[in-house]
Design an enzyme around this catalytic site. Structure first.
Site, PDB file in Angstrom:
ATOM      1  N   CYS A  53       0.842  -1.198   0.000  1.00  0.00           N
ATOM      2  CA  CYS A  53       0.000   0.000   0.000  1.00  0.00           C
ATOM      3  C   CYS A  53       0.881   1.254   0.000  1.00  0.00           C
ATOM      4  O   CYS A  53       1.519   1.552  -0.998  1.00  0.00           O
ATOM      5  CB  CYS A  53      -0.979  -0.039   1.170  1.00  0.00           C
ATOM      6  SG  CYS A  53      -2.364   1.116   0.982  1.00  0.00           S
ATOM      7  N   HIS A 107      -3.262  -5.734   1.405  1.00  0.00           N
ATOM      8  CA  HIS A 107      -2.525  -5.872   2.660  1.00  0.00           C
ATOM      9  C   HIS A 107      -2.428  -7.335   3.115  1.00  0.00           C
ATOM     10  O   HIS A 107      -3.326  -7.829   3.801  1.00  0.00           O
ATOM     11  CB  HIS A 107      -3.227  -5.077   3.764  1.00  0.00           C
ATOM     12  CG  HIS A 107      -3.119  -3.602   3.622  1.00  0.00           C
ATOM     13  ND1 HIS A 107      -2.212  -2.848   4.325  1.00  0.00           N
ATOM     14  CD2 HIS A 107      -3.805  -2.732   2.842  1.00  0.00           C
ATOM     15  CE1 HIS A 107      -2.351  -1.574   4.007  1.00  0.00           C
ATOM     16  NE2 HIS A 107      -3.312  -1.471   3.102  1.00  0.00           N
ATOM     17  N   GLU A 145      -0.718  -8.503   5.498  1.00  0.00           N
ATOM     18  CA  GLU A 145      -0.650  -8.585   6.959  1.00  0.00           C
ATOM     19  C   GLU A 145      -2.028  -8.587   7.608  1.00  0.00           C
ATOM     20  O   GLU A 145      -2.159  -8.902   8.793  1.00  0.00           O
ATOM     21  CB  GLU A 145       0.199  -7.432   7.516  1.00  0.00           C
ATOM     22  CG  GLU A 145      -0.430  -6.063   7.461  1.00  0.00           C
ATOM     23  CD  GLU A 145      -0.298  -5.378   6.119  1.00  0.00           C
ATOM     24  OE1 GLU A 145      -0.771  -4.224   5.992  1.00  0.00           O
ATOM     25  OE2 GLU A 145       0.279  -5.985   5.186  1.00  0.00           O
TER      26      GLU A 145
END
Length: 227
Positions: A87, A195, A197
């Protein structure tokens, strides 16, 4: 030996702790790195997390590229160290000219935050080798400036060289050719807007597909150490 993955915090980073947890869950050792420190303390790879570095003033990632740590990371990446930008981290990599193209306002001028279907176009990078080519994954997006753009010659070159790493299956932002992530020529530097994560624990994520991104770099580093 456990691989050490540096997580860079810029002023305005939001997902540095999430990235550190993803590294931990995948079996690596997260190492906190500060944007204004040129040292990266012997880490084996670097993860540039999402957020709003420097408040996204000027352009997203345009100020972060001048942080002291980026000169060190750029030099290390040129020597083969794996670097991932997610990002805002992807924006930083593009602004630093470590990856081609740019990230601009979403075509519909709206912020998007949702689980996103992607196709892994190539498993031949340091950050995707855990996936077979063509694998479909579910990883969240959350951005207002995620539309990937480049001139046609650059896009053609990326396609021909197999450097389009991730592609949207349901384009959330108008990215050219549905591109969600790209790599450098060597495949050690990868940027993507979604993302990983935020897709590492079934309890709170739409999937655990994001673990494969970190698992890939750990396998890449382990393979390199065994040579």
């Amino acid at each position: 030996m456990t691989a050490r993955i540096g997580i860079v915090t810029f002023p305005g980073s939001l997902d540095d702790r999430d990235a550190a947890r993803a590294v931990h869950l995948a079996g690596g050792e997260p190492v906190a790195l500060w944007h204004d420190d040129a040292q990266i303390y012997g880490v084996d790879a670097v993860y540039l997390p999402g957020g709003f570095s420097y408040g996204d003033a000027l352009r997203s990632g345009a100020i972060a590229r001048f942080s002291q740590v980026m000169d060190t990371i750029k030099a290390a990446a040129a020597q083969g160290m794996p670097v991932l930008g997610v990002c805002n981290g992807f924006q930083v990599l593009c602004e630093s000219h470590m990856l081609p193209g740019a990230l601009t306002r979403n075509a519909h001028l709206r912020y998007r935050s949702r689980p996103q279907r992607l196709r892994v176009e190539t498993g031949r990078t340091a950050w995707t080798n855990a996936f077979p080519d063509g694998a479909e994954v579910l990883i969240p997006v959350k951005h207002g400036e995620g539309r990937y753009v480049a001139d046609e010659a650059t896009l053609d070159e990326l396609e021909a060289a197999g450097r389009v790493v991730f592609r949207y299956l349901d384009n959330p932002n108008g990215s050219m050719r549905d591109i969600a992530g790209v790599s450098n020529e060597a495949g050690n530097v990868v940027g993507l807007m979604p993302h990983p994560e935020h897709a590492v624990e079934a309890l709170i994520g739409p999937s655990t597909d994001g673990l494969g991104v970190v698992a890939s770099v750990l396998a890449h580093l382990s393979e390199g150490a065994a040579r």
